[in-house]
Design a protein around this motif. Structure first.
Motif, PDB file in Angstrom:
ATOM      1  N   PHE A 197       0.728  -1.407   0.063  1.00  0.00           N
ATOM      2  CA  PHE A 197      -0.046  -0.059  -0.167  1.00  0.00           C
ATOM      3  C   PHE A 197       0.641   1.172   0.023  1.00  0.00           C
ATOM      4  O   PHE A 197       0.549   2.182  -0.750  1.00  0.00           O
ATOM      5  CB  PHE A 197      -0.871   0.110   1.356  1.00  0.00           C
ATOM      6  N   ALA A 200       1.845   1.746  -3.467  1.00  0.00           N
ATOM      7  CA  ALA A 200       0.787   1.892  -4.365  1.00  0.00           C
ATOM      8  C   ALA A 200      -0.167   2.997  -4.345  1.00  0.00           C
ATOM      9  O   ALA A 200      -0.561   3.637  -5.271  1.00  0.00           O
ATOM     10  CB  ALA A 200      -0.313   0.777  -4.359  1.00  0.00           C
ATOM     11  N   VAL A 201      -0.049   3.834  -3.268  1.00  0.00           N
ATOM     12  CA  VAL A 201      -1.053   5.064  -3.183  1.00  0.00           C
ATOM     13  C   VAL A 201      -0.236   6.046  -3.848  1.00  0.00           C
ATOM     14  O   VAL A 201      -0.973   7.134  -4.100  1.00  0.00           O
ATOM     15  CB  VAL A 201      -1.307   5.380  -1.713  1.00  0.00           C
ATOM     16  N   ARG A 209      -3.633   2.759 -10.262  1.00  0.00           N
ATOM     17  CA  ARG A 209      -3.448   2.960  -8.687  1.00  0.00           C
ATOM     18  C   ARG A 209      -4.632   1.903  -8.094  1.00  0.00           C
ATOM     19  O   ARG A 209      -4.326   1.188  -7.280  1.00  0.00           O
ATOM     20  CB  ARG A 209      -3.816   4.254  -8.220  1.00  0.00           C
ATOM     21  N   GLU A 210      -5.795   2.305  -8.645  1.00  0.00           N
ATOM     22  CA  GLU A 210      -6.856   1.613  -8.083  1.00  0.00           C
ATOM     23  C   GLU A 210      -6.523  -0.148  -8.235  1.00  0.00           C
ATOM     24  O   GLU A 210      -7.218  -0.826  -7.482  1.00  0.00           O
ATOM     25  CB  GLU A 210      -8.199   2.230  -8.569  1.00  0.00           C
ATOM     26  N   LEU A 213      -4.155  -1.135  -5.868  1.00  0.00           N
ATOM     27  CA  LEU A 213      -4.563  -1.185  -4.361  1.00  0.00           C
ATOM     28  C   LEU A 213      -5.740  -2.475  -4.113  1.00  0.00           C
ATOM     29  O   LEU A 213      -5.597  -3.366  -3.014  1.00  0.00           O
ATOM     30  CB  LEU A 213      -5.417   0.215  -4.223  1.00  0.00           C
ATOM     31  N   THR A 216      -3.582  -5.347  -3.996  1.00  0.00           N
ATOM     32  CA  THR A 216      -2.751  -5.516  -2.726  1.00  0.00           C
ATOM     33  C   THR A 216      -3.369  -5.822  -1.570  1.00  0.00           C
ATOM     34  O   THR A 216      -3.255  -6.383  -0.666  1.00  0.00           O
ATOM     35  CB  THR A 216      -1.995  -4.076  -2.611  1.00  0.00           C
ATOM     36  N   MET A 274      -9.044   0.067   1.390  1.00  0.00           N
ATOM     37  CA  MET A 274      -8.001   0.699   0.394  1.00  0.00           C
ATOM     38  C   MET A 274      -8.481   0.288  -0.892  1.00  0.00           C
ATOM     39  O   MET A 274      -8.416   0.919  -1.914  1.00  0.00           O
ATOM     40  CB  MET A 274      -6.890   0.236   0.495  1.00  0.00           C
ATOM     41  N   LYS A 284      -6.644   7.602   1.406  1.00  0.00           N
ATOM     42  CA  LYS A 284      -5.674   6.349   1.186  1.00  0.00           C
ATOM     43  C   LYS A 284      -4.245   6.476   1.439  1.00  0.00           C
ATOM     44  O   LYS A 284      -3.708   5.474   2.198  1.00  0.00           O
ATOM     45  CB  LYS A 284      -5.924   5.900  -0.092  1.00  0.00           C
ATOM     46  N   ALA A 288      -2.867   4.293   4.445  1.00  0.00           N
ATOM     47  CA  ALA A 288      -1.585   3.512   4.246  1.00  0.00           C
ATOM     48  C   ALA A 288      -0.660   3.587   5.483  1.00  0.00           C
ATOM     49  O   ALA A 288       0.043   2.693   5.865  1.00  0.00           O
ATOM     50  CB  ALA A 288      -0.999   3.756   3.041  1.00  0.00           C
TER      51      ALA A 288
END
Length: 877
Positions: A197, A200-201, A209-210, A213, A216, A274, A284, A288
């Protein structure tokens, strides 16, 4: 003992190990799970044909490299440095026992580094097949490192057969090895998601990204159930004593054990959040960060629980947490820890070096777990309020009442040095002897004319001393209430016991505090018991004057619970109030009268250990003492008595612990009050003093009461002659509770060593206040005076009346105490407040102190001359 001691104060108590180890373990698990995360995410990128996800993998690989290889490597070196300095013996054992295991792990670690570097720098240089192969090789070697280190680390918790065989494989494949490998593998996968996370954020492309997430979130959430399942397996693979150490014996570990599954659930729930697309990016990013912290706490909770399972050892059954080898206890307790230590400036404790020696001993045996003003296990609050004597008792109890701590391995003098160091240096507490003055006073002996008197009146208090707790508003241990028994005899050739046609009155002599004054413990008794105590009355309904009732069972006139207190109206202290007993007939004519002592004292020596001083000079439980007692009870039993008392809701001890003399019968399953108090405190008094009774009871030779004042004291007998030494006395009471099925009794018996007999099995159970030491245990059926080494210990009466009842059947139903006086004050008694005070009736009827009727004084009751010992041998000269 064989290595130098690193003196740590604020950073003691395992703080440095905990700080570095938890951070390192957190990163090290990421190094395993994160490797699998990298290679599987790369597979995902190829499967979806997503260059954006592949770019994310490259970015995450850099973060992974810097965190695990660089930072993780540094913290790993930090662990080796700290443990080699703080626990050199255990470190040496691990190296020498598993030298080839370590060598193999280091080969794997080298392969990890190589594979990771190849993986990171090979993104644009290697073919897809070769790059994925490098990633899989990294994960394989990282997991093998986990596999190898787990065998060594869990050996410390469950060495299993290795303790006997010393075989490498027995130690490595120990009882907790396989569940630990499974648990750590699944934990590492969950933590890989938490770290995922973090990177990724930050992705700029929203779709990518989504997608990452959501992917993950699967890593952080799905392994959670596997972590719980393998954790359950892990716990129940432990030997029973290690499992008990985690679940019950280490009280401060309970919060970590409870927190672990909840933290895992929060991480899984946070990961699920997330995955929700509608949540804004700033939220987010913050979440994270929170999950990253939760992951650290999650790892830390597990490590604290696992470490707790080893207590009181570093290596279970082999090396104690203070690095002393198990099995050296007796050697060090005999020869001394200082004498055997190689790096101390002192070899024995002296008056001049006791505080410095105490500091060294603290560092040698305590600082591995306790800090001074530090973040972990700070010793100051744990010992707050305790005196040097109380601290020494605490030290002697280690390993018994505190099974998660090693026993103190040193001489009594060394234990005293540690206690003095803690009391004087850490708490600035130094005791000074108190000046205590006793004012003696004469007693008016009632008249008796042997030629004309028709009746003889004999009276005795129900106990040699009634202890009264007066800690207003804190707790109620023993309220005021002294019992009195009396017999009236019509004098004749064959005297007659009178039970009808008469009234026996009693009246406490003026000058003593009255319950109507609402003395503090009286108000408190009302609070505690939840009922109003009538003016001039005690808890049993008796007042300072009244009438006595005939009791068919004992065949005496009785009054129970006369509420005498040792405080006079002028503010003085006198624990021996006098009461006038009068027998009158139906016409109100006085047939006979006498006086009797109604002993009552507030000299309960709780402050000798719990600090706080006396409520008044030499007597009474002060508020500070009472609060420390309650706090100690709360720590050990998980109660909230101190908080309840502070809120105005104090408790009576017998509201939980059954107590025979009390009107409250307590809670089923809990130890009786006497067994609970003596059973616990016997552990603290080991090695302290030959006769510790006077530290708590009002029997100390220099005290204000000196309650053990009878004939036996004059011959040099101590409390142990009848009750046994402290451990013996406690074991007898605990065995009766054990027979009643109370588990706690068995736990307290462990660690107590009998003194009067050879083994615990030889001690007979004794019900408190019901079965008493039997006089015939020493005096035999012929009542011949015993040898001075005789003992009544382990020779109990059958019931409460057995101590006073005539067992030979020829005493005309007269109880023994009527002629011999109360226990602890047997005639001739030497009362510190006046030599005549406890001997009033012998002086009244015979003109000399001694058992009524002794040495041919038969005319007290018999009007005919007696030429034989009518009641028992030895009455005639």
């Amino acid at each position: 003992m064989e290595y130098p001691v690193w003196h740590l104060y604020s950073f003691g108590g395992g703080f440095l190990v905990a700080l570095i180890a938890v951070v390192h373990v957190y990163v090290a698990h990421f190094a395993v799970g994160g490797g699998l995360f990298l290679v599987l995410t790369e597979h995902l990128a190829y499967r979806r044909g997503s260059s954006a996800i592949l770019d994310y993998v490259k970015r995450h690989a850099k973060f992974f490299l810097l965190l695990t290889m660089v930072f993780g490597g540094l913290t790993g070196v930090g662990i080796w440095l700290v443990i080699s300095v703080l626990s050199p013996r255990a470190t040496s054992l691990l190296i020498h026992t598993f030298v080839f295991g370590w060598a193999t792990e280091w080969v794997c670690f080298l392969a990890e580094i190589t594979a990771l570097l190849v993986y990171y720098y090979g993104f644009s240089r290697l073919s897809r097949r070769d790059h994925l192969a490098a990633g899989w090789l990294y994960f394989l070697f990282a997991w093998l490192s986990l596999f190898l280190i787990t065998g060594i680390i869990d050996f410390m918790l469950t060495p299993g057969e290795w303790l006997a065989s010393r075989n490498f494989w027995d130690g490595f494949f120990n009882p907790s090895f396989w569940p630990s490998v499974a648990f750590r593998t699944f934990l590492s996968m969950s933590l890989a998601g938490v770290y995922g996370f973090v990177t990724a954020v930050g992705l700029k492309d929203e779709e990518t990204r989504e997608a990452v997430l959501r992917y993950t979130a699967l890593w952080s959430g799905l392994p959670f159930l596997l972590v719980l399942a393998s954790g359950f397996w892990y716990l129940h693979a432990l030997p029973p004593d290690r499992l008990d150490m985690i679940l019950q014996a280490s009280p401060e570990i309970a919060p970590y054990l409870k927190a672990f599954p909840w933290l895992g659930l929060l991480i899984a729930a946070g990961g699920l959040l997330m995955a929700f697309r509608f949540l804004p990016k700033p939220f987010k990013i913050g979440l994270a960060s929170v999950l990253l912290v939760l992951g650290l706490l999650y790892t830390g909770a597990f490590e604290f629980v696992r470490e707790a399972g080893r207590r009181p050892y570093l290596v279970t059954g082999l090396i104690y947490s203070n690095s002393i080898m198990a099995g050296r206890e007796r050697e060090l307790q005999t020869a001394g820890a200082l004498a055997k230590a190689k790096w101390t400036p002192f070899k024995k404790v002296t008056e001049e070096n006791r505080l410095q020696a105490g500091d060294w001993l603290f560092q040698m045996q305590c600082a591995s777990c306790h800090s001074v003003d530090g973040a972990l296990n700070d010793i100051r609050p744990l010992t707050q309020g305790l005196t040097a004597m109380g601290l020494q008792g605490l030290i002697f109890s280690l390993g018994d009442l505190s099974p998660y701590m090693p026993p103190f391995m040193g001489t009594p003098a060394e234990a005293g040095a540690v206690a003095d160091y803690a009391a004087e240096v850490l708490h600035g507490m130094k005791s000074a002897p108190e000046e205590r003055e006793i004012e003696q006073s004469s007693v008016d002996i009632p008249a008796f004319d042997a030629d004309s008197a028709e009746y003889v009146l004999l009276a005795v208090s129900g106990a040699g001393m009634r202890l009264v707790s007066d800690c207003d508003g804190r707790f109620l241990l023993s309220p005021p209430g002294t019992d009195v028994s009396a017999v009236l005899l019509r004098r004749d050739g064959l005297p007659e016991l009178v039970s009808e046609g008469v009234v026996l009155r009693y009246a406490v002599e003026p000058g003593y505090r009255n319950p109507a004054d609402r003395v503090p413990f009286w108000r408190f008794a009302e609070q505690t018991l939840g009922r109003t105590v009538p003016a001039n009355k005690g808890l049993a309904g008796a007042g300072l004057n009244g009438t006595m009732a005939w009791d068919e069972t004992s065949e005496t006139f009785k009054v129970q619970g006369v509420p005498v207190v040792p405080y006079t109206e002028s503010g003085g202290f006198d624990p021996y109030p006098l009461a006038r007993i009068e027998a009158v007939d139906a016409k109100g004519r006085t047939l006979a009268e006498t006086k009797v002592v109604l002993p009552a004292s507030t000299e309960m020596g709780c402050n000798n250990c719990h600090g706080g001083g006396w409520r008044r000079s030499g007597a009474g439980i002060s508020n500070a003492t009472a609060e420390n007692v309650l706090q100690a009870h709360d720590r050990k039993s998980g109660t909230a008595l101190a908080e309840q008392a502070a809120a105005g809701h104090p408790q009576a001890c017998s509201s939980c612990h059954p107590d025979e003399p009390s009107s409250l019968q307590g809670e089923a399953g809990l130890l009786g009050l006497s067994a609970a108090i003596h059973g616990l405190h016997a552990h603290y008094f080991k090695g302290q003093t030959d006769d510790p009774c006077g530290l708590c009871h009002a029997t100390a030779s220099g005290g204000l009461t000196q309650g053990f004042r009878g004939l036996h004291a004059g011959f040099g007998f101590g409390c142990s002659a009848c009750h046994g030494d402290m451990a013996d006395h406690a074991i007898a009471l605990l065995k009766a509770e054990q027979n009643a099925g109370k588990k706690r009794a068995s736990e307290l018996i462990q660690g107590l060593k009998p003194e009067t007999v050879k083994a615990v099995a030889e001690i007979k159970p004794r019900r408190a206040w019901i079965q008493e030491p039997d006089c015939l245990g020493c005096h035999t059926e012929d009542f011949i005076p015993p040898d001075l080494d005789a003992t009544a210990f382990n020779k109990w009466t059958e019931d409460a009346d057995g101590l006073y009842r005539n067992r030979k059947g020829d005493l005309g139903r007269i109880p023994c105490a009527a002629c011999h006086g109360a226990q602890h004050a047997v005639y001739a008694a030497d009362n510190p407040y006046g030599s005549d005070r406890d001997n009033i009736q012998p002086l009244q009827y015979m003109g000399e102190a001694g058992a009524v009727g002794f040495s041919s004084h038969c005319a007290v009751c018999h009007i005919d001359e007696m030429d034989f010992s009518a009641h028992h041998p030895g009455m005639l000269p």
